[in-house]
Design an enzyme around this catalytic site. Structure first.
Site, PDB file in Angstrom:
ATOM      1  N   PHE A   1      14.358  13.411  17.656  1.00 23.55           N
ATOM      2  CA  PHE A   1      15.470  12.525  17.986  1.00 23.55           C
ATOM      3  C   PHE A   1      15.524  12.324  19.502  1.00 23.55           C
ATOM      4  O   PHE A   1      14.866  13.030  20.257  1.00 23.55           O
ATOM      5  CB  PHE A   1      16.786  13.127  17.484  1.00 23.55           C
ATOM      6  CG  PHE A   1      16.774  13.452  16.015  1.00 23.55           C
ATOM      7  CD1 PHE A   1      17.074  12.476  15.083  1.00 23.55           C
ATOM      8  CD2 PHE A   1      16.445  14.723  15.568  1.00 23.55           C
ATOM      9  CE1 PHE A   1      17.055  12.765  13.717  1.00 23.55           C
ATOM     10  CE2 PHE A   1      16.418  15.029  14.207  1.00 23.55           C
ATOM     11  CZ  PHE A   1      16.725  14.048  13.291  1.00 23.55           C
TER      12      PHE A   1
ATOM     13  N   SER B   1      15.090  12.434   7.726  1.00 25.07           N
ATOM     14  CA  SER B   1      15.811  13.331   8.626  1.00 25.07           C
ATOM     15  C   SER B   1      16.903  12.549   9.345  1.00 25.07           C
ATOM     16  O   SER B   1      16.631  11.514   9.944  1.00 25.07           O
ATOM     17  CB  SER B   1      14.852  13.928   9.665  1.00 25.07           C
ATOM     18  OG  SER B   1      13.840  14.678   9.034  1.00 25.07           O
TER      19      SER B   1
ATOM     20  N   CYS C   1      19.864  18.546  12.440  1.00 20.13           N
ATOM     21  CA  CYS C   1      18.894  17.819  11.633  1.00 20.13           C
ATOM     22  C   CYS C   1      19.081  18.178  10.161  1.00 20.13           C
ATOM     23  O   CYS C   1      18.891  19.325   9.762  1.00 20.13           O
ATOM     24  CB  CYS C   1      17.478  18.168  12.087  1.00 20.13           C
ATOM     25  SG  CYS C   1      16.206  17.220  11.232  1.00 20.13           S
TER      26      CYS C   1
ATOM     27  N   THR D   1      18.635  16.753   5.822  1.00 16.55           N
ATOM     28  CA  THR D   1      17.786  15.950   4.957  1.00 16.55           C
ATOM     29  C   THR D   1      18.608  15.124   3.974  1.00 16.55           C
ATOM     30  O   THR D   1      19.495  15.653   3.304  1.00 16.55           O
ATOM     31  CB  THR D   1      16.831  16.859   4.149  1.00 16.55           C
ATOM     32  OG1 THR D   1      16.094  17.678   5.049  1.00 16.55           O
ATOM     33  CG2 THR D   1      15.863  16.035   3.326  1.00 16.55           C
TER      34      THR D   1
ATOM     35  N   ALA E   1      22.480  24.418   4.411  1.00 19.88           N
ATOM     36  CA  ALA E   1      22.099  25.789   4.112  1.00 19.88           C
ATOM     37  C   ALA E   1      23.140  26.748   4.691  1.00 19.88           C
ATOM     38  O   ALA E   1      23.858  26.397   5.636  1.00 19.88           O
ATOM     39  CB  ALA E   1      20.723  26.092   4.708  1.00 19.88           C
TER      40      ALA E   1
ATOM     41  N   HIS F   1      17.647  21.070  16.140  1.00 18.55           N
ATOM     42  CA  HIS F   1      17.724  22.506  15.874  1.00 18.55           C
ATOM     43  C   HIS F   1      18.788  23.086  16.804  1.00 18.55           C
ATOM     44  O   HIS F   1      18.519  23.395  17.962  1.00 18.55           O
ATOM     45  CB  HIS F   1      16.380  23.183  16.142  1.00 18.55           C
ATOM     46  CG  HIS F   1      15.282  22.664  15.270  1.00 18.55           C
ATOM     47  ND1 HIS F   1      13.962  22.971  15.486  1.00 18.55           N
ATOM     48  CD2 HIS F   1      15.302  21.857  14.180  1.00 18.55           C
ATOM     49  CE1 HIS F   1      13.217  22.384  14.568  1.00 18.55           C
ATOM     50  NE2 HIS F   1      14.013  21.702  13.772  1.00 18.55           N
TER      51      HIS F   1
ATOM     52  N   THR G   1      23.606  14.438  30.649  1.00 17.18           N
ATOM     53  CA  THR G   1      23.130  15.071  31.880  1.00 17.18           C
ATOM     54  C   THR G   1      24.158  16.082  32.366  1.00 17.18           C
ATOM     55  O   THR G   1      25.325  15.731  32.572  1.00 17.18           O
ATOM     56  CB  THR G   1      22.873  14.026  32.984  1.00 17.18           C
ATOM     57  OG1 THR G   1      21.918  13.074  32.516  1.00 17.18           O
ATOM     58  CG2 THR G   1      22.348  14.694  34.243  1.00 17.18           C
TER      59      THR G   1
END
Length: 280
Positions: free
Chosen positions: A73, A112, A119, A121, A137, A175, A220
């Site tokens: 991404f 994704s 991220c 599914t 999960a 992640h 930033t």
């Protein structure tokens, strides 16, 4: 364009609904709940069935993640979606249904999608109802701010990067490294200063003028205050209208993903690889 291969098990925490924004100034597909309350829960338990819980996904439309999927991404949010339903459709299966528009234009099972920087599914979708479902999960529930979502909450959405896409932000994997807590919101002109406190294990990778993904938004860093365990950034007017961060309040959590380059550099230095090159 470099890609990163991974299996889906994005970090997270147990379900803990957040405050849904009032009168957001963006495209809303569902009415925003009134007088929402931020609830706290520290352990995942199999709750009793509630009207907001989703029916079990149709077997023929479910996808599996047994095969590694390559995705990346940019941290440039494409749109804000709205949580339509969430909860346990089975004792050990937590599902979230999101209503969106742009994301549905070319969606496929197994795609994704970055949801507030996590991220996830696509397991089911309906282009007529403008909604898609993703499974979370237990690790995702434990380690991200998705625990603070509730029906009606808004979320940042971004589809995985294509090789032909402009790289407007930075390399974001989806992640999540952990969460931070908003400790200050301060306006300056039409811009908004946001100060976030996080664990030192995450702060060590954050540097002034460096990249940081906050709820999946590429930003930033302006300053890092090690003594306070904080860093800050500024949102211009346009960004404020297109991401969920300004809709949050002091005390709420945000998902954080540090620049992966810092981790690679640390790994190389600690492994002695650089020294071995110098001596060869």
């Amino acid at each position: 364009m470099a890609t990163i291969s991974f299996k889906f098990a994005s970090p997270s925490k147990p379900l803990n609904p957040s405050i849904a924004p009032k009168n957001p100034t963006i495209f809303n597909l569902l009415p925003t709940p009134s007088n929402p309350q931020l609830k706290r829960a520290f352990f995942i338990k199999s709750p009793s069935i509630s009207p907001i819980f989703i029916r079990a996904l149709k077997p023929q439309q479910c996808c599996t993640s047994s095969t590694p999927i390559t995705s990346l991404f940019t941290g440039i949010v494409e749109e804000m979606g709205q949580i339509k339903q969430l909860g346990y459709d089975k004792p050990d299966s937590f599902t979230m249904k999101i209503q969106a528009k742009l994301i549905l234009e070319d969606i496929n099972l197994g795609d994704s999608i970055s949801v507030n920087g996590t991220c996830l599914t696509v397991a089911e979708f309906d282009t007529q109802k403008l909604e898609f479902s993703v499974g979370l999960a237990p690790e995702t529930l434990r380690k991200t701010s998705l625990i603070e979502l509730e029906q009606g909450s808004l979320v940042n959405l971004e589809r995985a990067l294509r090789p032909s896409t402009r790289m407007g932000g930075h390399f974001v994997q989806g992640h999540v490294d952990g969460t931070g807590e908003i400790v200050e919101l301060k306006t300056e002109g039409d811009s908004l200063w946001v100060k976030v406190k996080t664990a030192k294990e995450i702060l060590r990778y954050i540097v002034p003028k460096g990249f940081i993904a906050v709820d999946g938004t590429s930003l930033t860093v302006v300053d890092v205050v090690d003594e306070e365990g904080c860093f800050n950034f500024m949102l211009v007017a346009y960004t404020q209208q297109n991401v969920v961060i300004p809709l949050k309040k002091v005390g709420q959590k945000v998902n954080l993903e540090v620049d992966i380059l810092g981790k690679y550099v640390e790994r190389l230095l600690s492994s002695g690889f650089v020294d071995s090159i110098k001596s060869s």
